[in-house]
Structure formats: structure tokens, C-alpha cells
Design a protein around this motif. Structure first.
Motif, short mmCIF file in Angstrom:
data_model
loop_
_atom_site.label_atom_id
_atom_site.label_comp_id
_atom_site.label_asym_id
_atom_site.label_seq_id
_atom_site.Cartn_x
_atom_site.Cartn_y
_atom_site.Cartn_z
N PRO A 137 49.96 65.22 -8.09
CA PRO A 137 50.20 65.39 -9.52
C PRO A 137 51.40 66.29 -9.81
CG PRO A 137 47.86 65.51 -9.07
CD PRO A 137 48.54 65.45 -7.74
N SER A 138 51.65 67.26 -8.93
CA SER A 138 52.79 68.16 -9.12
C SER A 138 54.13 67.48 -8.82
CB SER A 138 52.63 69.39 -8.23
OG SER A 138 52.56 69.01 -6.86
N GLN A 139 54.08 66.25 -8.27
CA GLN A 139 55.30 65.48 -8.00
C GLN A 139 55.53 64.40 -9.05
OE1 GLN A 139 54.16 65.03 -3.49
NE2 GLN A 139 56.29 64.38 -3.74
N ILE A 140 54.79 64.46 -10.14
CA ILE A 140 54.89 63.46 -11.20
C ILE A 140 55.26 64.16 -12.51
CG2 ILE A 140 53.64 61.73 -12.56
CD1 ILE A 140 51.89 61.27 -10.07
N LEU A 141 56.30 63.64 -13.15
CA LEU A 141 56.77 64.16 -14.44
C LEU A 141 56.59 63.08 -15.50
CD1 LEU A 141 58.43 66.27 -16.16
CD2 LEU A 141 60.47 64.98 -15.44
N LEU A 142 55.89 63.40 -16.58
CA LEU A 142 55.72 62.45 -17.67
C LEU A 142 56.95 62.45 -18.56
CD1 LEU A 142 51.99 63.04 -18.71
CD2 LEU A 142 52.93 61.52 -16.96
N SER B 153 55.51 56.12 -23.33
CA SER B 153 55.02 56.90 -22.19
C SER B 153 55.52 56.30 -20.89
CB SER B 153 53.49 56.93 -22.19
OG SER B 153 53.00 57.75 -21.15
N GLY B 154 56.21 57.11 -20.09
CA GLY B 154 56.66 56.72 -18.77
C GLY B 154 56.47 57.89 -17.82
N TYR B 155 56.92 57.72 -16.58
CA TYR B 155 56.77 58.82 -15.62
C TYR B 155 57.77 58.66 -14.48
CZ TYR B 155 54.04 55.37 -12.95
OH TYR B 155 53.62 54.25 -12.29
N ILE B 156 58.00 59.79 -13.81
CA ILE B 156 58.86 59.86 -12.63
C ILE B 156 58.05 60.46 -11.49
CG2 ILE B 156 60.91 60.94 -11.62
CD1 ILE B 156 62.03 61.14 -14.50
N ALA B 157 58.12 59.83 -10.32
CA ALA B 157 57.54 60.41 -9.10
C ALA B 157 58.68 60.69 -8.14
CB ALA B 157 56.52 59.46 -8.48
N THR C 74 66.89 68.86 -22.58
CA THR C 74 67.32 67.77 -23.46
C THR C 74 66.25 67.27 -24.41
OG1 THR C 74 66.77 66.17 -21.72
CG2 THR C 74 69.05 66.95 -21.83
N SER C 75 64.98 67.35 -24.00
CA SER C 75 63.92 66.86 -24.90
C SER C 75 62.75 67.82 -25.05
CB SER C 75 63.41 65.50 -24.40
OG SER C 75 62.96 65.58 -23.07
N PHE C 76 62.80 68.94 -24.36
CA PHE C 76 61.84 70.04 -24.49
C PHE C 76 60.47 69.70 -23.92
CE2 PHE C 76 59.88 73.69 -26.72
CZ PHE C 76 60.80 74.65 -26.34
N ALA C 77 59.86 68.61 -24.43
CA ALA C 77 58.53 68.25 -23.94
C ALA C 77 58.31 66.77 -24.17
CB ALA C 77 57.45 69.06 -24.64
N SER C 78 57.39 66.18 -23.41
CA SER C 78 57.04 64.78 -23.63
C SER C 78 55.96 64.69 -24.70
CB SER C 78 56.57 64.14 -22.32
OG SER C 78 55.56 64.90 -21.72
N ASN C 79 55.65 63.47 -25.12
CA ASN C 79 54.73 63.23 -26.23
C ASN C 79 53.29 63.41 -25.76
OD1 ASN C 79 53.07 61.90 -28.21
ND2 ASN C 79 54.94 60.95 -29.00
N ALA C 80 52.68 64.51 -26.17
CA ALA C 80 51.32 64.83 -25.73
C ALA C 80 50.31 63.82 -26.25
CB ALA C 80 50.95 66.24 -26.17
N LEU C 81 50.49 63.35 -27.48
CA LEU C 81 49.54 62.40 -28.05
C LEU C 81 49.60 61.06 -27.32
CD1 LEU C 81 47.42 61.73 -30.14
CD2 LEU C 81 49.24 61.17 -31.76
N SER C 82 50.81 60.57 -27.02
CA SER C 82 50.94 59.32 -26.27
C SER C 82 50.27 59.43 -24.90
CB SER C 82 52.42 58.97 -26.10
OG SER C 82 53.01 58.60 -27.31
N SER C 83 50.46 60.57 -24.23
CA SER C 83 49.85 60.76 -22.91
C SER C 83 48.33 60.69 -22.99
CB SER C 83 50.29 62.10 -22.33
OG SER C 83 51.68 62.16 -22.15
N GLN C 84 47.76 61.27 -24.03
CA GLN C 84 46.30 61.25 -24.18
C GLN C 84 45.79 59.84 -24.50
OE1 GLN C 84 44.84 65.16 -26.29
NE2 GLN C 84 46.99 64.83 -26.85
N ILE C 85 46.56 59.07 -25.27
CA ILE C 85 46.18 57.69 -25.54
C ILE C 85 46.19 56.86 -24.26
CG2 ILE C 85 46.88 55.56 -26.73
CD1 ILE C 85 48.04 57.37 -28.95
N ILE C 86 47.26 56.99 -23.47
CA ILE C 86 47.35 56.25 -22.20
C ILE C 86 46.19 56.62 -21.29
CG2 ILE C 86 48.73 55.87 -20.13
CD1 ILE C 86 49.99 54.64 -22.57
N TYR C 87 45.91 57.91 -21.19
CA TYR C 87 44.82 58.37 -20.33
C TYR C 87 43.48 57.76 -20.77
CZ TYR C 87 41.50 61.47 -18.03
OH TYR C 87 40.45 61.96 -17.28
#
Length: 457
Positions: free
Chosen positions: A158-163, A308-312, A328-341
Motif C-alpha cells: 500500500p505504501s507503493q501506491i499513490l492515488l 480516480s486513478g493510481y500509480i504503483a 501541483t494538486s495538493f491532494a487527491s479526491n477523498a470522496l471519489s476514493s471512498q466511492i470506489i472503495y
């Protein structure tokens, strides 16, 4: 709101006319003042009325400009480039037929499941509805993605994955991190047109590698590496966009050896992974994320609106990419991540993908035959996915290529994907990409048969 709209449309309330005060309308309609306030606020947001400080509410002046028509007319004069098909495809009102777009029809997507997920998240007091997410993104989703990647043979903690907010956002972050203006990057020719658009916007020197039904032409690949010393190579693994081909294992192994020989970073875009029931080995699987950065996304398979996408990637590289994300974007979309999950864990996504694979297989068969019936030749036989890469008939009038046909099709409200938007060398003028899920309407092929054989003026 309906009453006020009807009065404006019937011209009993003319542009510039003052509307009743909140108190007066509240008394007249026997509703609360807060109801009138909300109705007026909504009508202001729609542009139907205007609020004037200290003076009340007034009917807005009518706007006779018709931007949709203007945009449509302009499309005929616009140069066909990587942005052309996106502009036309996103113009939903004017172009109802979109065989050239790169996504599933809206009625194929699990909107009811997305609504259920939103309701469940809203009812959960622990859900994050207002705060920034942690730098790498929503941890439960990263843990789940780690498990899903392991099932594909890719070991990434999980520490090698960036949302990220999409596959495009992921690619943009990688390019910003590892290449600079003037650096050389290899891409497939043809390739996904937004690879070209994004890299050209950053001032990067692009060189196309001829693509074959087995993957990139490795002889040309080696020559280009020796001559140009590129920084990285960007490719689709699994299902290739636009051709629908699948890179073969022998090609994958040799490609990794060449990357090691020339110290080349490989970016593996695998956003169509779930459309392939039995995918070949991934670059990231064989490489172990030593030289490969892996990109995934749910925009094509689930929802373009839930970005929602990700990088490994290996830890040191992911650290650098994360810094770029914060800058450049500060943070990813927390709501989108929760919907995907939510959709991945409640079974909705698995059920949805199984149905999509069946529907796509059926569409592949039907649209393949329709293309053959109007004279197209298929470049390869895809094993899955959205796309067919088809060559124009041999007997078209002189000067008629896929660019000409695509502009003609706009007159019939049809958006096509001409071959050269995918080609860095501009050698694909006799090809077109067809999205099988968007090509079912009989008007598309009736129109094609009509406009292809019109002489070029």
C-alpha cells in the motif's frame, strides 16, 4: 420556481421586470419565506433571474447567443489533432452518435450502485466529506488495490501506491517528475491520442515506435534508443489503444531487456485491465516494479465523473511523484476514493465488470461484421476491450481519408476518430478507431457508406 419560469416564458414577466418581494410572494403563495429565498436562489443560479443588492430580484435579460451551434460550426474549421475528438465527444447535445469516443455509453455504467455508495458514505459518520486526504490517498483503497495487483502478479505494498484523480493525472505527474522540456520520450505509433496531447503540451520531444499486432516493433525500438537515448517509454499494456491488440509475452521480455540495456524508464498504462478476462503478463509483473511504473484507473470501467486513478512504483520513485502531486494538486479526491472503495468491496464492481465483458464481446462480433460489410479491413482481431482499428476501403475517391470523412460525419451529428490523431508520424490517415459499445446505431454505418464515396472538392 415553475410558476415563475412559466410567467417569464409566457412574457407576463418581461426581461428587467421586478419580481415580488420575498415577504409578498410568501404571503401570496402561503409558503414560508425560506422557501421563497431558496426558489429565488436557485433561479439566480440558473441565470433566469438576477439579484440586485438592496433592490430585490429581477427577470434576467434574454441571451440570444447559441454557443453550442457556434462550437459545432467551428469544429469544421478546426485542425484535427489530439484534442479534436475530445472536444466533439464531450459536446453531448450536438453529437449524439460517438463511435469515435473512448468510453462506455452512460447506460452501461452502474449509476444505481454509485448512488447507493454515495448514500452509504453520507450515512457513515466516519466518512471524510470535508477534509484533505493523506498524501498517498485513502488507505483502505490502497490496501485493496495492493491485493488486486497481487492477483495480477504485481507485488506493490500500500505504501507503493499513490492515488490520483485519473489515469491522465497519473501520467501527468510521472512526466512532470521524470522528464523536462526538450527530453525525448518514446510512444507507440499509433497510440492513445492523449499521450501525444499531454506530452506535447509539456514541450517534450516525441518519437513514435511502429506498433504491430504483437506489440512495439522491437528492432525500431532498439534503434531509436541507441540514436536518441530517451528518458522513458509510455505504452498500453493489456489492451492497446487504439488498435485493440495485446502485447505478446515474448515481446514483453525483450522489451524489458532493451529498457535495462538503455537505462530506460517504462510507464505501463493499464486502464483497460478489467475488460480483459485473461490478460498476458504485465510489464510490472515481470519487472517487479524496478524499472516499470504502473498506472491504473476506474474512469473507463466505472465512471468518468468519479475521477480516480493510481500509480504503483518502487518506493524512491513514488516519493518523488508524491512530492510532485503535493506541489501541483495538493491532494487527491477523498470522496471519489471512498466511492470506489465502497463499490469494490460490496460486490457491485465485480458484477458490473462481468456483464460488461459479455456485452463487449457481443458488440465486437456485431461491429466487426458491420465494418466488413461497408468495406473496411480489420488490422487485428482483439481479444477484448472497446476498440477496433479499421482500415478504409481501397476504392475511395482520391483525397478522401479519415480526416475528411470525420469532418463530413459531423454534419450528421456523428463523431469519428480519424487515424492520424493517434499517430506521431502522421501515417495513419487510412485508419479509424471504432468504439464497439458506441457504434450500435444503424445511422452510423448508413452514413459512413454514404459519405465515404463522395469526391473531395
Amino acid at each position: 420556481m415553475t410558476i415563475i419560469r412559466d410567467r417569464i416564458n409566457a412574457m407576463s414577466l418581461m426581461p428587467g421586470a421586478r419580481l415580488p418581494s420575498i415577504r409578498r410572494l410568501s404571503e401570496t403563495m402561503s409558503v414560508s419565506k425560506s422557501t421563497i429565498v431558496e426558489a429565488y436562489d436557485r433561479l439566480v443560479a440558473e441565470g433566469i433571474i438576477q439579484a440586485r443588492r438592496g433592490a430585490g430580484f429581477y427577470v434576467a435579460e434574454r441571451n440570444h447567443h447559441t454557443p453550442a451551434t457556434a462550437d459545432f460550426t467551428e469544429a469544421h474549421n478546426r485542425n484535427i489533432n489530439p484534442y479534436w475528438v475530445m472536444r466533439q465527444s464531450f459536446n453531448n447535445n450536438d453529437t449524439p452518435f460517438r463511435p469515435g469516443c473512448g468510453w462506455l455509453p452512460q447506460d452501461w455504467l452502474p449509476e444505481d450502485a454509485i448512488r447507493r455508495a454515495l448514500r452509504q458514505i453520507a450515512r457513515n459518520p466516519a466518512a471524510n466529506l470535508s477534509d484533505y486526504d493523506e498524501p498517498l490517498g485513502f488507505l483502505p483503497l490502497r490496501q485493496l488495490l495492493s491485493t488486486r495487483l497481487r492477483e495480477q502478479g504485481v507485488v506493490a505494498a500500500p505504501s507503493q501506491i499513490l492515488l490520483t484523480d485519473s489515469g491522465t493525472n497519473a501520467l501527468d505527474l510521472i512526466c512532470r517528475t521524470f522528464v523536462r522540456s526538450g527530453d525525448t520520450v518514446l510512444i507507440d505509433d499509433p497510440c492513445y491520442f492523449n499521450f501525444r496531447g499531454l506530452l506535447l503540451a509539456q514541450g517534450i520531444q516525441l518519437i513514435g515506435v511502429p506498433y504491430t499486432p504483437q506489440g512495439p516493433d522491437l528492432e525500431h525500438f532498439a534503434q531509436l534508443c541507441a540514436q536518441n537515448r530517451p528518458k522513458l517509454y509510455i505504452c498500453n499494456s493489456g489492451i492497446h489503444n487504439p488498435t485493440g491488440a495485446t502485447i505478446q509475452p515474448a515481446t514483453t521480455h525483450r522489451l524489458l531487456k532493451l529498457a535495462e540495456q538503455y537505462d530506460l524508464l517504462l510507464v505501463e498504462d493499464n486502464i483497460f485491465a478489467d475488460f480483459h478476462g485473461n490478460p498476458p503478463p504485465l510489464l510490472a509483473e515481470l519487472d517487479g516494479l524496478e524499472r516499470v511504473i504502473h498506472i491504473g484507473s476506474f474512469s473507463k470501467s466505472l465512471s468518468a465523473a468519479v475521477r480516480s486513478g493510481y500509480i504503483a512504483a518502487r518506493p524512491d520513485w513514488l516519493e518523488m511523484i508524491t512530492d510532485m502531486k503535493l506541489a501541483t494538486s495538493f491532494a487527491s479526491n477523498a470522496l471519489s476514493s471512498q466511492i470506489i472503495y465502497q463499490l469494490l468491496t460490496d460486490g457491485s464492481y465485480r458484477s458490473h465488470i462481468e456483464k460488461i465483458r459479455v456485452r463487449l464481446a457481443e458488440c465486437q462480433t456485431r461491429i466487426r461484421q458491420k465494418l466488413l460489410n461497408v468495406g473496411f479491413k480489420l488490422w487485428c482481431e482483439p481479444v477484448g476491450g472497446l476498440f477496433l482499428w479499421a482500415q478504409l476501403p481501397d476504392d475511395l475517391p482520391e483525397g478522401v481519408d479519415s480526416d475528411v470523412i470525420s469532418k463530413r460525419a459531423l454534419d450528421h451529428k456523428i463523431v469519428l476518430a480519424p487515424g492520424n490523431i493517434f499517430s506521431q508520424s502522421q501515417t495513419c490517415g487510412q485508419f479509424m478507431r471504432f468504439n464497439v459499445a458506441q457504434s450500435a446505431h444503424p445511422k452510423i454505418f448508413e452514413t459512413l457508406k454514404e459519405i465515404m464515396y463522395q469526391p473531395e472538392r
